[in-house]
Design an enzyme around this catalytic site. Structure first.
Site, short mmCIF file in Angstrom:
data_model
loop_
_atom_site.label_atom_id
_atom_site.label_comp_id
_atom_site.label_asym_id
_atom_site.label_seq_id
_atom_site.Cartn_x
_atom_site.Cartn_y
_atom_site.Cartn_z
N CYS A 118 20.79 3.50 16.67
CA CYS A 118 20.13 4.13 17.81
C CYS A 118 20.59 3.74 19.20
O CYS A 118 20.81 4.62 20.02
CB CYS A 118 18.64 3.98 17.63
SG CYS A 118 17.80 2.80 18.53
N HIS A 171 15.00 1.67 24.61
CA HIS A 171 15.97 0.92 23.81
C HIS A 171 17.36 0.84 24.42
O HIS A 171 18.37 0.83 23.70
CB HIS A 171 16.05 1.48 22.38
CG HIS A 171 16.36 0.42 21.36
ND1 HIS A 171 16.69 0.70 20.06
CD2 HIS A 171 16.41 -0.93 21.47
CE1 HIS A 171 16.91 -0.42 19.40
NE2 HIS A 171 16.76 -1.44 20.24
#
Length: 545
Positions: free
Chosen positions: A69, A125
């Protein structure tokens, strides 16, 4: 007097120009597998809202992301490959003091220059060790969500690999503790709908909506969904897969609610909606999850097709051509120049891009696409590399050897420990009304043909052909590079390296050329000062720049 009139005319011109720019809604699903949406042939999990736009818009059938990710999100935001930003290895964990470099210009910053109001709802993130790395300092006007990679869906506590635990939930920069007990998918949907409903249409909207769904939560409760969603799948007997299906269904409902809000507000006809996954699904119980990329090979965090081939679509009434399946080769870093161009910007002014402007290619269904290759990754720490040039894909090194199989979706209880492609017989399917029907069949073609949903069109699935007996053993990437002809062998059954040594040499040379442009990975060792126990039990920036 004339000066006042002049200013009014200029302001009116700016208003008209701004109002004409399309709203951009960029929706990211986390860890959603290729076989977890019904527009790719899932016979277990109907996704009618996502399917609807896939069939009304353009379904991207040759679309790739990064295998995990943080690298994908960095490419999405910068239009640059992770090897050029230092994001090519792994993800940002807990108290690791690094992030997407501040020297990079991000999508909201580019769009803000064109008059957009940019907002993020959901997962970040891309770094938070210093406040300058967080969304409000990277071009976003508001953020409701979290900074790390995973957390509990209800209490929003995130645990790191070092057993550091802390609340990771923010309304802008303020800690948000009032939502303990609220399911994140529903919470993010509500916030997105609110932003759309309250949006001042004198300026175009950029809404970045990276859902938490369907990533596993913390280790004690990896799969979580309200019971009302789980109850939609009584015919999936494997409880992990049933809960996972509920998570996907909540995501699909959220997708539908966002589209409905745009329509109600009168914004849909002047909007571009993009849906993408961030990587392949974590199948076979990886991270406690129950995703499926079947029949593709491999899982999340591998360079097999199951790790890098993504679910993707684009929908907009502004497209000249739509309602078709695109076979244009496309990579996640193409979205920045593509959307920037659609917003009226000139991508040729953007510096050091690895992405291509695909707007005209997609809108006009042109055949002369500028993208001829996709670098899946070069990771000097993991010692892995993979590239696709045209129809050929080369893999070398530790590309995911431990998860190099083909993993069907769980259906019954014992699937969690003994299901394998060689004993796979069938799965749950649905009728055209979306009602569950248990079907067990030897013929997988029957399953694909039944994945048709009312008002949704026909599923577009992968045709692998017969699986050779040596499919699991003919590729040993730790020993020598493997070569696959992806267009005819999407499931990576047949390693053709020995009979195509000239192509192997060409692709190895291309990998070497690209490696010369690579910057070192930006990963940093854990800094104990980042432990939430030093910050009132909250994940917080701990370094002042």
């Amino acid at each position: 007097m004339w000066l006042v009139l002049y200013l009014l005319v200029v302001q009116g011109f700016i208003f008209v120009q701004s109002a004409q720019k399309p709203n951009i809604i960029l929706i990211v699903a986390d860890d959603l597998g290729y076989d977890d949406v019904s527009f790719h042939g899932s016979n277990q999990i109907p996704t009618p809202n996502i399917d609807s736009l896939a069939n009304k818009g353009i379904l991207l059938n040759n679309y790739y992301v990064q295998p995990i990710c943080t690298p994908t999100r960095s490419a999405l935001m910068t239009g640059r490959h992770p090897i050029h930003t230092g994001m090519q290895h792994s993800v940002i964990h807990g108290s690791e003091p690094y992030g997407l470099p501040l020297t990079e210009t991000l999508m909201p910053q580019y769009l803000n220059e064109l008059g957009y109001s940019s907002h993020i709802v959901g997962k970040w993130h891309l770094g938070f060790f210093a406040k300058e790395y967080t969304p409000l300092y990277r071009g976003f006007k508001s953020h409701l969500g979290y900074w790390l990679g995973k957390e509990d869906y209800f209490d929003h506590v995130s645990e790191s690999a070092r057993n550091e635990n802390g609340l990771d939930f923010r309304a802008n920069m303020s800690v948000l503790s009032s939502e303990n007990g609220t399911y994140s998918t529903e919470l993010f949907t509500s916030e997105a709908v609110k932003l759309i409903t309250e949006h001042d249409q004198s300026e175009p909207l950029f809404l970045y909506l990276p859902f938490q769904a369907v990533h596993a939560g913390n280790r004690d409760h990896p799969l979580q969904a309200p019971q009302k969603y789980i109850d939609r799948f009584p015919n999936i007997h494997n409880m992990s897969r049933r809960i996972f299906a509920g998570m996907v269904s909540a995501l699909d409902d959220g997708f539908g609610a966002v589209v409905e809000a745009l329509s109600t507000k009168g914004m849909l006809n002047n909007s571009i909606i993009v849906f993408t996954t961030d990587n392949g699904g974590p199948a076979d119980g990886y991270n406690g999850n129950a995703a499926s990329n079947f029949p593709l090979r491999g899982i999340k965090e591998t360079l097999w097709e199951g790790g890098v081939r993504g679910d993707g679509l684009i929908y907009s009434p502004l497209l000249q051509n739509s309602q078709y399946v695109s076979e244009h080769m496309m990579h996640v870093c193409d979205w920045l120049p593509t959307l920037y161009r659609a917003a009226g910007g000139d991508p040729t002014t953007m510096k050091n891009l690895d992405g291509y402007d695909m707007w005209d290619i997609l809108s006009n269904n042109q055949q002369n696409s500028p993208r001829k290759e996709i670098l899946h990754n070069i990771d000097p720490i993991r010692k892995q590399a993979a590239i696709r040039v045209g129809d050929y894909k080369l893999l070398s090194g530790e590309v995911g050897v431990a998860y190099a199989d083909w993993y069907p979706p769980y259906q019954v209880d014992e699937d969690s420990y003994n299901l394998h492609v060689d004993n796979y017989k069938g799965q749950t399917t649905y009728n055209t009304a979306g009602q569950s029907i248990y079907k067990n069949t030897e013929n997988s073609k029957d399953l694909v043909e039944m994945s048709i949903f009312e008002n949704s069109g026909k599923a577009v699935s992968v045709n692998c052909g017969p699986k050779p007996a040596n499919a699991s053993t003919n590729c040993r990437p730790l020993t020598s590079p493997c070569l696959f002809h992806i267009s005819s062998d999407p499931c990576e059954y047949n390693n053709i390296a020995d009979s195509n040594k000239d192509i192997v040499i060409q692709l190895l040379q291309r990998l070497q050329e690209l490696s010369y442009t690579m910057v070192p990975p930006g990963n940093k060792p854990v800094d104990p000062r980042g432990d939430p126990k030093y910050h009132n039990g909250v994940w917080s920036p701990w370094i002042n720049l």
